[in-house]
Write an enzyme that holds these catalytic residues in place. Sequence first.
Site, PDB file in Angstrom:
ATOM      1  N   GLU A   1      42.835  26.195  65.509  1.00 50.72           N
ATOM      2  CA  GLU A   1      41.464  26.743  65.549  1.00 50.72           C
ATOM      3  C   GLU A   1      40.759  26.468  66.874  1.00 50.72           C
ATOM      4  O   GLU A   1      39.618  26.004  66.886  1.00 50.72           O
ATOM      5  CB  GLU A   1      40.651  26.189  64.372  1.00 50.72           C
ATOM      6  CG  GLU A   1      41.310  26.453  63.022  1.00 50.72           C
ATOM      7  CD  GLU A   1      40.557  25.850  61.829  1.00 50.72           C
ATOM      8  OE1 GLU A   1      39.631  25.050  62.043  1.00 50.72           O
ATOM      9  OE2 GLU A   1      40.905  26.193  60.692  1.00 50.72           O
TER      10      GLU A   1
ATOM     11  N   ASN B   1      47.691  27.999  65.760  1.00 52.00           N
ATOM     12  CA  ASN B   1      47.379  28.315  64.367  1.00 52.00           C
ATOM     13  C   ASN B   1      45.877  28.568  64.228  1.00 52.00           C
ATOM     14  O   ASN B   1      45.067  27.825  64.774  1.00 52.00           O
ATOM     15  CB  ASN B   1      47.780  27.090  63.507  1.00 52.00           C
ATOM     16  CG  ASN B   1      47.684  27.315  62.013  1.00 52.00           C
ATOM     17  OD1 ASN B   1      48.220  28.295  61.492  1.00 52.00           O
ATOM     18  ND2 ASN B   1      47.020  26.409  61.301  1.00 52.00           N
TER      19      ASN B   1
ATOM     20  N   HIS C   1      43.445  32.583  55.177  1.00 53.48           N
ATOM     21  CA  HIS C   1      42.509  32.242  54.098  1.00 53.48           C
ATOM     22  C   HIS C   1      41.683  33.495  53.844  1.00 53.48           C
ATOM     23  O   HIS C   1      40.772  33.817  54.614  1.00 53.48           O
ATOM     24  CB  HIS C   1      41.593  31.087  54.511  1.00 53.48           C
ATOM     25  CG  HIS C   1      42.311  29.781  54.616  1.00 53.48           C
ATOM     26  ND1 HIS C   1      42.834  29.149  53.505  1.00 53.48           N
ATOM     27  CD2 HIS C   1      42.602  29.002  55.674  1.00 53.48           C
ATOM     28  CE1 HIS C   1      43.412  28.016  53.894  1.00 53.48           C
ATOM     29  NE2 HIS C   1      43.296  27.912  55.198  1.00 53.48           N
TER      30      HIS C   1
ATOM     31  N   GLU D   1      48.631  29.262  55.672  1.00 55.88           N
ATOM     32  CA  GLU D   1      47.675  28.680  54.715  1.00 55.88           C
ATOM     33  C   GLU D   1      47.139  29.728  53.739  1.00 55.88           C
ATOM     34  O   GLU D   1      45.955  29.741  53.403  1.00 55.88           O
ATOM     35  CB  GLU D   1      46.498  28.018  55.467  1.00 55.88           C
ATOM     36  CG  GLU D   1      46.952  27.022  56.521  1.00 55.88           C
ATOM     37  CD  GLU D   1      45.811  26.281  57.218  1.00 55.88           C
ATOM     38  OE1 GLU D   1      44.668  26.323  56.738  1.00 55.88           O
ATOM     39  OE2 GLU D   1      46.090  25.653  58.259  1.00 55.88           O
TER      40      GLU D   1
ATOM     41  N   ASP E   1      45.668  31.832  50.979  1.00 58.94           N
ATOM     42  CA  ASP E   1      45.062  31.878  49.649  1.00 58.94           C
ATOM     43  C   ASP E   1      44.108  33.067  49.606  1.00 58.94           C
ATOM     44  O   ASP E   1      43.709  33.585  50.649  1.00 58.94           O
ATOM     45  CB  ASP E   1      44.407  30.561  49.202  1.00 58.94           C
ATOM     46  CG  ASP E   1      43.446  29.942  50.202  1.00 58.94           C
ATOM     47  OD1 ASP E   1      42.946  30.661  51.102  1.00 58.94           O
ATOM     48  OD2 ASP E   1      43.170  28.734  50.082  1.00 58.94           O
TER      49      ASP E   1
HETATM   50  C1  XIL Z   1      41.365  21.818  54.293  1.00 60.46           C
HETATM   51  C2  XIL Z   1      41.963  21.043  53.128  1.00 60.46           C
HETATM   52  O1  XIL Z   1      42.555  21.946  52.218  1.00 60.46           O
HETATM   53  C3  XIL Z   1      40.908  20.210  52.436  1.00 60.46           C
HETATM   54  O2  XIL Z   1      41.532  19.336  51.495  1.00 60.46           O
HETATM   55  C4  XIL Z   1      40.115  19.386  53.438  1.00 60.46           C
HETATM   56  O3  XIL Z   1      39.045  18.731  52.755  1.00 60.46           O
HETATM   57  C5  XIL Z   1      39.564  20.269  54.545  1.00 60.46           C
HETATM   58  O4  XIL Z   1      40.644  20.986  55.159  1.00 60.46           O
HETATM   59  N1  XIL Z   1      42.082  25.327  57.974  1.00 60.46           N
HETATM   60  C6  XIL Z   1      43.011  24.326  58.161  1.00 60.46           C
HETATM   61  C7  XIL Z   1      43.251  23.343  57.063  1.00 60.46           C
HETATM   62  O5  XIL Z   1      43.706  24.290  59.183  1.00 60.46           O
HETATM   63  O6  XIL Z   1      43.617  22.093  57.561  1.00 60.46           O
HETATM   64  C8  XIL Z   1      42.058  23.234  56.144  1.00 60.46           C
HETATM   65  O7  XIL Z   1      42.426  22.391  55.046  1.00 60.46           O
HETATM   66  C9  XIL Z   1      41.603  24.585  55.685  1.00 60.46           C
HETATM   67  C10 XIL Z   1      41.204  25.452  56.847  1.00 60.46           C
END
Ligand code: XIL
Length: 360
Positions: free
Chosen positions: A162, A204, A240, A269, A271
């Site tokens: 990020e 990422n 996400h 990641e 979802d």
């Molecule tokens: C999130 C986790 O799922 C949570 O448990 C934590 O409290 C905060 O981070 N982008 C990312 C991840 O790269 O590391 C994040 O994970 C979600 C967004």
Amino acid sequence: MGVQPARATSASGTPEAGHGGHAGVPLRRVTPRDLKIGTAVAGGGHHLEQDYPDPFTYDKPYRRVLAREFDSASPENQMKWEFIHPERNRYNFGPADAIVRFARRHGQAVRGHTLLWHSQNPAWLAEGQFSKAELRTILRQHIFTVVGRYRGQIHQWDVANEIFNENGEYRQENIWIRELGPGIVADAFRWAHQADPRAQLFLNDYGVEWPGAKVDAYEALAKQLLADRVPLHGFASQAHLSMRYGAPDQLRAVLQRFDDLGLYTAITELDVRMDLPASGVPTAEQLTTQAQYYKTVLDACLAVDDCNSFTLWGFTDKYSWVPVFFPTEGAATVMWDDFAKKPAYSTLQQTLAAARHNGR
Ligand code: XIL
């Protein structure tokens, strides 16, 4: 943190996974051989504020599903700075070690997450008064220590996470970039590669599922790093997604731009969250739409030659970060709280099986 939404299970009256020819066959058994199907491993982070013990170490059914379904594991929080490096002169490797051991025992790859990020840094670092030279040494030592410890055991590292804003500018909240300048990103890749020459090293981010300034910035950076012979191996979309914003129907084209540079690509990641009805239980229609989103992302990865890793950000709503971070949204994973499968699960399974059958 926050009010927990109603806990939906397969007994809540919502439809379960359909039964195709592969019903009951774990995802990892139908996945094309050149692709890893992965999940985040729940622990740390938001879990610490919930009324359950550490999911990965305490929840046996959870561990069984994790071992059965996936061939890649991403520590959800356990390799982030605040967990693995809680004090300047103390590392806490236990939780990450346990995941790496579990993965080895079950023939799973591990995705390391993450080395250079603006978030979840320990207070000693974020609030410390360090000179530029000290900060550089701190990052270098951290990377050599953490990446070196798992040398040969990590398939892919999210080296930089990020680092750009939506407008394509470097994030100034990132302590490393703010204090040391963007050139530190190349150094992080070089150090990680020295510490583990076999790990594939990734950029990422989220918000790169559609073309735009952020994707342009990553493409320009990737080209520059490659021209400078920096060991960059991949570009990843976190994915996400929210059903508020539509399906990511341009993701394939985005991934292709990085594939064209000779990079691996990955989904890291995934979802798909939705606005929950007052009952807290998604409608059948919402679940169908959610399954389509999951399929769009998988199809994008399958259509790009070197998309080699497809990771879900958790596989059960029981432990999803979504309701904690996006109040009123939820039900974002492919299984209910009791691990019963949603339509999204069967869609992934059927799509993977078809791809494997057709030799992708
Ligand atoms: C999130 C986790 O799922 C949570 O448990 C934590 O409290 C905060 O981070 N982008 C990312 C991840 O790269 O590391 C994040 O994970 C979600 C967004």
